[in-house]
Design an enzyme around this catalytic site. Structure first.
Site, PDB file in Angstrom:
ATOM      1  N   HIS A 191     -12.652 -34.872 -20.940  1.00  0.00           N
ATOM      2  CA  HIS A 191     -12.620 -36.102 -21.748  1.00  0.00           C
ATOM      3  C   HIS A 191     -13.441 -36.010 -23.028  1.00  0.00           C
ATOM      4  CE1 HIS A 191     -11.648 -38.607 -17.884  1.00  0.00           C
ATOM      5  NE2 HIS A 191     -10.928 -37.521 -17.986  1.00  0.00           N
ATOM      6  N   ASP A 228      -6.636 -31.145  -9.611  1.00  0.00           N
ATOM      7  CA  ASP A 228      -7.229 -31.969 -10.667  1.00  0.00           C
ATOM      8  C   ASP A 228      -8.752 -31.936 -10.613  1.00  0.00           C
ATOM      9  OD1 ASP A 228      -7.219 -33.658 -12.842  1.00  0.00           O
ATOM     10  OD2 ASP A 228      -6.839 -35.479 -11.687  1.00  0.00           O
ATOM     11  N   GLU A 250      -2.606 -41.075 -15.159  1.00  0.00           N
ATOM     12  CA  GLU A 250      -3.698 -40.941 -14.190  1.00  0.00           C
ATOM     13  C   GLU A 250      -5.019 -41.381 -14.803  1.00  0.00           C
ATOM     14  OE1 GLU A 250      -7.075 -38.978 -12.078  1.00  0.00           O
ATOM     15  OE2 GLU A 250      -6.493 -38.818 -14.168  1.00  0.00           O
ATOM     16  N   GLU A 251      -5.209 -41.071 -16.074  1.00  0.00           N
ATOM     17  CA  GLU A 251      -6.506 -41.326 -16.719  1.00  0.00           C
ATOM     18  C   GLU A 251      -6.806 -42.815 -16.875  1.00  0.00           C
ATOM     19  OE1 GLU A 251      -8.651 -39.201 -17.012  1.00  0.00           O
ATOM     20  OE2 GLU A 251      -7.734 -37.244 -17.285  1.00  0.00           O
ATOM     21  N   ASP A 271      -0.894 -36.852 -18.551  1.00  0.00           N
ATOM     22  CA  ASP A 271      -1.538 -37.620 -19.627  1.00  0.00           C
ATOM     23  C   ASP A 271      -2.963 -37.098 -19.847  1.00  0.00           C
ATOM     24  OD1 ASP A 271      -2.402 -38.717 -17.075  1.00  0.00           O
ATOM     25  OD2 ASP A 271      -3.311 -40.361 -18.187  1.00  0.00           O
ATOM     26  N   ASP A 301      -7.705 -31.090 -18.359  1.00  0.00           N
ATOM     27  CA  ASP A 301      -7.560 -32.208 -17.421  1.00  0.00           C
ATOM     28  C   ASP A 301      -6.333 -33.007 -17.866  1.00  0.00           C
ATOM     29  OD1 ASP A 301      -7.791 -34.383 -15.793  1.00  0.00           O
ATOM     30  OD2 ASP A 301      -9.576 -35.190 -16.757  1.00  0.00           O
ATOM     31  N   HIS A 332      -1.364 -34.463 -13.245  1.00  0.00           N
ATOM     32  CA  HIS A 332      -0.952 -35.488 -14.212  1.00  0.00           C
ATOM     33  C   HIS A 332      -0.884 -34.897 -15.608  1.00  0.00           C
ATOM     34  CE1 HIS A 332      -5.066 -36.192 -15.901  1.00  0.00           C
ATOM     35  NE2 HIS A 332      -5.474 -35.878 -14.686  1.00  0.00           N
TER      36      HIS A 332
HETATM   37 ZN   LIG Z   1      -7.506 -35.367 -14.203  1.00  0.00          ZN
END
Ligand SMILES: [Zn+2]
Length: 423
Positions: free
Chosen positions: A384, A198, A175-176, A80, A141, A78
């Site tokens: 994150h 991922d 995805e997040e 995003d 990520d 992903h």
């Molecule tokens: Zn991820």
């Protein structure tokens, strides 16, 4: 090493933060900036059938270079980044030959990435790390996953002597915020199985995740002047308190690990007349998951019975919604797809780390949409947040794993010992 660093940096310096409050797909229009760039790049490296739909889902094909029939497989990531931390103006820093000491991310703000707190750092001594400048997340990520997939495809295009079947790749938005799989066209993708790139640290290989549900419990009360309340007042907050106390002790996120499930009370708002309690339910076992949902119903019935005479109607209303399920159920019948990934890792000298995920991935939704989809490491750590980093060597190893999986899939029995082949 430099091309993979350059490619990664060209992705992470484009802000693609998603937004759960938005109703559009992609949730933020800036995700198009990277999506459009990826489409152009995939065409440039020689991928075929490169498509992007009106929701920014990207797909592309690397055609088979063998005569015999080989299952079509896919690789997915992903583009995003998490709304939990800013992804704007990412300024990656490159630490070559990491010495195992503290890394000062930002001297001015005194932000330090230290192995005394983040012990995983020590396993990357001598390697090249990419970190943030302490003011944003990095976006490994999952732009590390995208970097690895594009690099692996480019490598296979430039090395036609490596035999492989048809490979499909897919890059998704959002995805997040839990929507990466929502508009994924599994039929159009047309792969027999796929892997999300991922995961976190090198070696991770995951095909078990939680079964997940969310519950909203509403408690009704009756407000009466406290001086005249005897036998009349019903305080919905106290009933909510009874409800929480009826949940099994010790089964919370902070008291469980491994395969242990939990109830997690994450929101409580209310007054005398009404209280709303929100909780999530998690368990790897489908049976225990169903039991947990039944317990919510049971406590609800018990409290309603207790207050039935006084109130005349149900004062506790439970709404339970399933969120996602353990992909294990869909992957175990085709367990060779995990075995191939584990063999690919072993073949490139990586020890597979197979453990249950205490959460979900897009792959678990895709698995239930007909595309069995285990998760493989992308190499990053501390997702994150500002301490996110990725060792370049882990990204290079992930590229090798993708290439090896492609190669193994084209071999008789997928290169697995015969006894392991499952039909
Ligand atoms: Zn991820």
């Amino acid at each position: 090493m430099q091309p993979i660093i350059d490619r990664f940096i060209s992705y992470v310096t484009i802000d693609t933060e998603s937004d759960s409050k938005s109703n559009t797909t992609p949730s933020t229009s800036k995700q198009w900036d990277l999506a459009n760039k990826l489409v152009a790049e995939l065409k440039t490296i020689g991928m075929q059938e490169v498509t992007i739909d009106d929701k920014a889902y990207i797909m592309a094909t690397l055609p088979s270079n063998v005569d015999h029939e080989v299952p079509t497989i896919g690789f997915i990531s992903h583009f995003d980044t998490s709304p939990d931390f800013s992804g704007a103006n990412v300024k990656p820093q490159i630490i070559t030959n990491y010495d195992g000491q503290d890394i000062v991310l930002n001297a001015e703000k005194n932000i330090v990435l230290s192995p005394s707190y983040f012990k995983d750092l020590l396993q990357y001594k001598g390697q090249t790390l990419i970190t943030t400048d302490g003011t944003t997340l990095l976006g490994a990520d999952d732009k590390a996953g995208i970097t690895e997939i594009v690099t692996a495809m480019e490598y296979l295009i430039n090395h036609p002597e490596i035999k492989h079947g048809k490979i499909r790749i897919g890059f998704t938005p959002d995805e997040e915020i839990g929507r990466g799989a929502h508009h994924f066209d599994v039929a159009k993708f047309g792969a027999e199985w796929a892997y999300t790139m991922d995961g976190s640290q090198i070696g991770e290989l995951e095909y078990e995740n939680f079964n997940a549900a969310g519950a909203t419990i509403t408690f009704k009360g009756k407000s009466v002047h406290p001086g005249y309340a005897k036998g009349k007042m019903i305080n919905s907050m106290l009933i909510a308190n009874d409800f929480i106390n009826a949940l099994p002790k010790g089964e919370t996120p902070q008291e469980t690990k491994g395969y242990e499930g939990f109830f997690h009370v994450h929101h409580l708002t209310g007054g005398i007349e009404e209280t709303v309690l929100e909780l999530i339910i998690r368990d790897h076992s489908k049976k225990k998951f169903e039991k947990r949902k039944e317990l919510i119903e049971k406590i609800t019935r018990k409290l309603n019975k207790k207050y039935a005479k006084q109130f005349g109607e149900d004062i506790v209303i439970a709404e339970i919604d399933d969120q996602y399920y353990n992909m294990k159920e869909k992957v175990v019948p085709v367990k060779h797809i995990v075995d191939i990934a584990a063999k690919a890792m072993n073949d490139v000298a990586i020890k597979p780390i197979i453990k249950p995920i205490r959460g979900g991935t897009d792959g678990c939704q895709l698995s239930y949409m007909g595309l069995p989809c285990p998760n493989i490491f992308a190499g990053g750590h501390n997702f994150h947040g500002k301490y996110e980093y990725v060792p370049v060597e882990s990204m290079e190893k992930a590229v090798e794993v993708i290439v090896k999986i492609a190669e193994l899939t084209s071999q008789p029995n997928y290169g697995l010992p015969v006894s392991k082949k499952k039909k």
